[in-house]
Design a protein around this motif. Sequence first.
Motif, mmCIF file in Angstrom:
data_model
loop_
_atom_site.group_PDB
_atom_site.id
_atom_site.type_symbol
_atom_site.label_atom_id
_atom_site.label_comp_id
_atom_site.label_asym_id
_atom_site.label_seq_id
_atom_site.Cartn_x
_atom_site.Cartn_y
_atom_site.Cartn_z
ATOM 1 N N GLY A 83 40.582 32.630 31.122
ATOM 2 C CA GLY A 83 41.274 33.915 31.225
ATOM 3 C C GLY A 83 40.813 34.779 32.372
ATOM 4 O O GLY A 83 40.802 36.003 32.275
ATOM 5 N N THR A 84 40.400 34.141 33.435
ATOM 6 C CA THR A 84 39.998 34.911 34.611
ATOM 7 C C THR A 84 40.408 34.159 35.858
ATOM 8 O O THR A 84 40.378 32.935 35.891
ATOM 9 C CB THR A 84 38.473 35.177 34.633
ATOM 10 O OG1 THR A 84 38.128 35.794 35.885
ATOM 11 C CG2 THR A 84 37.658 33.911 34.477
ATOM 12 N N SER A 85 40.812 34.885 36.871
ATOM 13 C CA SER A 85 41.169 34.253 38.132
ATOM 14 C C SER A 85 39.990 34.268 39.090
ATOM 15 O O SER A 85 40.113 33.891 40.246
ATOM 16 C CB SER A 85 42.350 34.984 38.760
ATOM 17 O OG SER A 85 43.413 35.013 37.845
ATOM 18 N N LEU A 86 38.839 34.719 38.596
ATOM 19 C CA LEU A 86 37.624 34.770 39.417
ATOM 20 C C LEU A 86 37.838 35.536 40.720
ATOM 21 O O LEU A 86 37.491 35.068 41.794
ATOM 22 C CB LEU A 86 37.114 33.358 39.728
ATOM 23 C CG LEU A 86 36.610 32.523 38.553
ATOM 24 C CD1 LEU A 86 36.153 31.150 39.045
ATOM 25 C CD2 LEU A 86 35.454 33.205 37.831
ATOM 26 N N VAL A 87 38.416 36.715 40.605
ATOM 27 C CA VAL A 87 38.623 37.514 41.812
ATOM 28 C C VAL A 87 37.775 38.787 41.845
ATOM 29 O O VAL A 87 37.689 39.439 42.876
ATOM 30 C CB VAL A 87 40.113 37.911 42.006
ATOM 31 C CG1 VAL A 87 40.942 36.698 42.374
ATOM 32 C CG2 VAL A 87 40.670 38.582 40.774
ATOM 33 N N VAL A 88 37.170 39.153 40.711
ATOM 34 C CA VAL A 88 36.378 40.380 40.682
ATOM 35 C C VAL A 88 34.913 40.054 40.968
ATOM 36 O O VAL A 88 34.265 39.353 40.196
ATOM 37 C CB VAL A 88 36.518 41.106 39.319
ATOM 38 C CG1 VAL A 88 35.669 42.357 39.284
ATOM 39 C CG2 VAL A 88 37.978 41.457 39.062
ATOM 40 N N TYR A 89 34.428 40.543 42.073
ATOM 41 C CA TYR A 89 33.041 40.288 42.458
ATOM 42 C C TYR A 89 32.172 41.491 42.144
ATOM 43 O O TYR A 89 32.670 42.600 42.089
ATOM 44 C CB TYR A 89 32.992 39.954 43.968
ATOM 45 C CG TYR A 89 33.432 38.537 44.191
ATOM 46 C CD1 TYR A 89 32.508 37.501 44.234
ATOM 47 C CD2 TYR A 89 34.782 38.233 44.300
ATOM 48 C CE1 TYR A 89 32.927 36.190 44.387
ATOM 49 C CE2 TYR A 89 35.206 36.926 44.456
ATOM 50 C CZ TYR A 89 34.274 35.909 44.506
ATOM 51 O OH TYR A 89 34.678 34.609 44.643
ATOM 52 N N PRO A 90 30.848 41.310 41.900
ATOM 53 C CA PRO A 90 30.122 40.055 42.037
ATOM 54 C C PRO A 90 30.249 39.109 40.853
ATOM 55 O O PRO A 90 29.819 37.969 40.929
ATOM 56 C CB PRO A 90 28.671 40.519 42.159
ATOM 57 C CG PRO A 90 28.615 41.760 41.351
ATOM 58 C CD PRO A 90 29.952 42.427 41.524
#
Length: 247
Positions: free
Chosen positions: A193-200
């Motif tokens: 459920g995440t597109s891995l776009v929010v860093y860090p």
Amino acid sequence: MENKIEQLSKILKESNNIVFFGGAGVSTESNIPDFRSSSGLFNQKLNRNFTPEQLVSHTFFVKYPEDFYKFYKDKLLYPQAKPNHAHLALAKLEEIGKLKAVITQNIDGLHQLAGSKNVLELHGSVHRNYCEKCHKFFDLEAMLSLEGTIPYCDKCNSIVKPNVVLYEEGLDDDVVSKAVSAIRNADLLIIGGTSLVVYPAASFVNYFRGKNVVVINKDNISYKTDNTLVINEPIGEVLYKSVLSNE
Ligand code: ZN
């Protein structure tokens, strides 16, 4: 899909140190929308043009606390939301000793409500709120019961701030080091459920050194290793079929 569920069930069976890394997509099935999708309407109301990130930034909180809290209370709080099959399946995997940690970018507390114990909340939680001056604690209900749009502490009258990591604020060091260590020691990493776009936050998955990675997300994401099982289906359904349905 059935073939992939079988593959996932097999991987779950042979894994004993599972770590789950999740994001907004885990909560959408509990009817909590990604806050980014809610900002458009809010801007229309304000007749302004803030990005979703600006609306939940530290600067915005300090400069426009009233508008911050209007947006926050209206679009980020879902006190009636209930855990879905994804939350329940992960709690089950922890209960039987296979899953060691849930690392989440969500702030809604639904993993704990489902029974998960070791939950690392990278972006904090709406359930913890503190007075900025005297540090008095307010749970969500107590915070909401304070009069007015902006919650002021009933002890010292200073502003109460959610223990949520706003944009421009750093993550909690202790939570980060626990998350990194859990990922580093895992034999299976499930990214859901995440597109891995929010860093860090998104970069933490790079610490994984274990055997299998499973990605469960509606859209394709860029993360791939040689040993990644990708399932582009709703996460609640996938985890229900692979964990809960065969009880
Ligand atoms: Zn106070």
